[in-house]
Design an enzyme around this catalytic site. Structure first.
Site, mmCIF file in Angstrom:
data_model
loop_
_atom_site.group_PDB
_atom_site.id
_atom_site.type_symbol
_atom_site.label_atom_id
_atom_site.label_comp_id
_atom_site.label_asym_id
_atom_site.label_seq_id
_atom_site.Cartn_x
_atom_site.Cartn_y
_atom_site.Cartn_z
ATOM 1 N N ASP A 178 0.817 -1.222 0.000
ATOM 2 C CA ASP A 178 0.000 0.000 0.000
ATOM 3 C C ASP A 178 0.850 1.273 0.000
ATOM 4 O O ASP A 178 0.655 2.162 0.833
ATOM 5 C CB ASP A 178 -0.939 0.017 1.213
ATOM 6 C CG ASP A 178 -1.791 -1.214 1.335
ATOM 7 O OD1 ASP A 178 -2.052 -1.856 0.301
ATOM 8 O OD2 ASP A 178 -2.199 -1.547 2.465
ATOM 9 N N GLU A 209 -11.418 1.541 -3.835
ATOM 10 C CA GLU A 209 -10.746 1.955 -2.592
ATOM 11 C C GLU A 209 -9.440 2.655 -2.925
ATOM 12 O O GLU A 209 -9.114 2.894 -4.086
ATOM 13 C CB GLU A 209 -10.487 0.740 -1.695
ATOM 14 C CG GLU A 209 -9.647 -0.339 -2.335
ATOM 15 C CD GLU A 209 -9.597 -1.621 -1.521
ATOM 16 O OE1 GLU A 209 -10.236 -1.695 -0.466
ATOM 17 O OE2 GLU A 209 -8.908 -2.561 -1.965
#
Length: 568
Positions: free
Chosen positions: A64, A238
């Site tokens: 991420d 997302e």
């Protein structure tokens, strides 16, 4: 009562340094050296030319990624889940050579992960520099301790961060955007008012008050419903990031979930609050269309962030995985990079829609110094640690709590004060972890240790989670010392092998991985390595079997709550 007594003794020893005359508490292991060696075939098959570098740029469980820039300085952060300290932060001046500055959430006062599962904790941090007030912001979701979405700030990422400010909205994956007119916004993933299908999510935007460091109530708006085309029931929109380019606003998001259908998609609008129109050529990055058995595969690509590089070329950092020979993921989600072509209306990851290659051309005028002068290594490398420094390298991490609670650097090496907690418990453990960074690796350590009871154990662990792991260590049972190997799957532990040993002084312990096969070995003083038991599967160390979001972590482990009892 027994547990309270043990905890008191452990705390007393930690605070006041109660050691034997030799400088070591005999119930606490002393680790004198560690050598980690990565030996993946791909790096032998693809040697670097002078103008090339390898991607992933961060090997092992560094997922991420988010990135920002101030002048010639680049800063990047990654998810850390229940690892402590949280949110590793890296610095570069060229996007090739990276050093770790430390961690953003490095104080117990900033968050409480003490009862979090390993894949709980800190999710998807975003980092952004605001030139209007010369301040860096890190915003993230902490699924532990009642925090939720938080923001911290600093003038200098190398000098620590503020206390967290809890933000008043639900959902996950927030990121900040600072517009040229002085306004600020937060975009994030959230649940829809009415879910139409499994995985249906939305992207919301809020105006943000920079003076109060808080969202402005009533300004929230859904700017993406479902994904690029809701009629196709896209899942898990997302990880949104908002950018301004040539007068227009671009919203880039991950879509498809963080597994095999992962991708990156892009939208455009005339205003930061929309309406946003998806690009016709979405996705702009994915690896989902290729055969699983292709050689040197990279999969699950997505969750990206964009930055303008030192050569004015745009680049995107993103997560991906490198499955092993059984198509299992033991190294976790790693940080990759690609150049991005933004010469047209929409950015496109260069070669992001074809099978990813292991090496890239460097930005113009940059020299590859990875693995030298303090820069993070990549490719095949050897990392040696003798714990002679006054502080621990940032690559060593704890789980759910600070390293300082159980480690003590001595003149002879690293001593671990064992907790009365087993590795299978969702509690802070007395384990110092190093991420597995290669499919083929060896991890070797020297350990001085004398257990006094069957509850005592010290050695190594390979851990994907509290419910999926191996333990390899020395314990004491009915007057004898034993080396034991235990496998835990779905929380159920089974002893795989044990052997009686006679030792005095330092022993060497080794775990060796080769694709999906692992083996554990011990060398007694003056002897060679001998494998304990059979070779074992890495299945339980993979995301495919264990689930969650982390990769395998190799730990220097000690406990006074051992349940791995040897066969007699």
């Amino acid at each position: 009562m027994k547990k309270l007594q043990k905890q008191f003794i452990a705390l007393f020893t930690l605070l006041f340094g109660v050691f034997t005359a030799s400088g070591q508490n005999q119930s606490s292991p002393l680790f004198t050296q560690v050598t980690y060696t990565g030996n993946d075939q791909i790096y032998k098959d693809y040697p670097l030319d002078p103008d090339e570098f390898y991607s992933p740029i961060l090997q092992g469980c560094y997922p991420d990624p988010a990135i920002t820039r101030k002048g010639e300085d680049y800063y990047m952060v990654c998810s850390s889940f229940a690892m402590f300290p949280g949110v590793p932060i890296f610095h570069s001046t060229d996007l090739v050579n990276w050093t770790q500055l430390g961690h953003v959430l490095d104080k117990p006062s900033q968050m409480d992960l003490s009862s979090s599962g390993i894949s709980g904790g800190v999710y998807a941090p975003g980092i952004v520099y605001n030139p209007q007030n010369d301040t860096f912001y890190m915003i993230t979701t902490v699924l532990a301790g009642g925090l939720g979405n938080i923001v911290v700030s600093t003038k200098d990422p190398a000098k620590g961060w503020s206390a967290p400010i809890k933000l008043g909205f639900d959902g996950i994956d927030p990121s900040l955007f600072f517009d040229e007119d002085g306004k600020a916004y937060i975009v994030h993933n959230d649940a829809p008012d009415l879910a139409l299908y499994e995985g249906h999510r939305v992207i919301k935007i809020w105006e943000y008050d920079l003076q109060k460091n808080q969202i402005i109530a009533g300004t929230d708006k859904i700017i993406v419903n479902g994904g690029v085309d809701i009629s196709k029931q896209p899942i898990w929109i997302e990880a949104p990031h908002l950018y301004k380019h040539k007068g227009k606003y671009y919203l880039m998001c991950a879509e498809g979930g963080t597994g095999g259908w992962h991708s990156e998609v892009i939208f455009v609008a005339d205003q930061p609050t929309g309406p946003f129109v998806p690009a016709a050529n979405n996705p702009i990055l994915t690896q989902r269309h290729f055969p699983k058995d292709r050689p040197n595969s990279v999969d699950w690509a997505g969750h990206a962030d964009l930055i303008q590089g030192p050569d004015d070329q745009y680049y995107g950092v993103f997560l991906g995985v490198r499955p092993n020979d059984q198509n299992r993921v033991t190294t976790g989600r790693e940080t990759f990079i690609l150049p991005v072509d933004w010469s047209g209306d929409f950015p496109v990851f260069v070669n992001g829609l074809v099978p990813l290659e292991p090496k890239l051309k460097m930005p113009y005028g940059i020299k590859n110094n990875t693995g030298k002068n303090g820069f993070f290594p990549n490719g095949n490398f050897t990392y040696k640690e003798d714990f002679s420094s006054s502080s621990l390298d940032f690559r060593w991490i704890g789980l759910r709590g600070p390293r300082e609670a159980f480690v003590h650097l001595t003149q002879r090496g690293l001593q671990i004060q064992p907790f009365d907690v087993a590795i299978q418990e969702a509690k802070p453990t007395s384990t110092l972890f190093y991420r597995q960074q290669h499919k083929a690796f060896t991890f070797e350590t020297s350990m001085d240790y004398q257990p006094s009871s069957k509850e005592d154990l010290a050695g190594l662990t390979c851990l994907q989670s509290e419910s999926f792991n191996y333990v390899f260590g020395i314990t004491h049972f009915e007057g004898e010392d034993y080396i034991v190997l235990q496998r835990t799957e779905k929380g159920e532990s089974v002893l795989l092998a044990s052997r009686k040993i006679n030792h005095s002084g330092s022993v060497r312990l080794k775990v060796q991985g080769d694709g999906d096969t692992y083996e554990f070995s011990i060398a007694l003083p003056g002897g060679d390595f001998l494998r304990l038991g059979d070779r074992v599967s890495g299945d339980i160390l993979s995301t495919n079997v264990a689930g969650g979001f982390t990769g395998n972590m190799i730990g220097l482990y000690a406990t006074t709550s051992n349940e791995a009892l040897p066969d007699k």
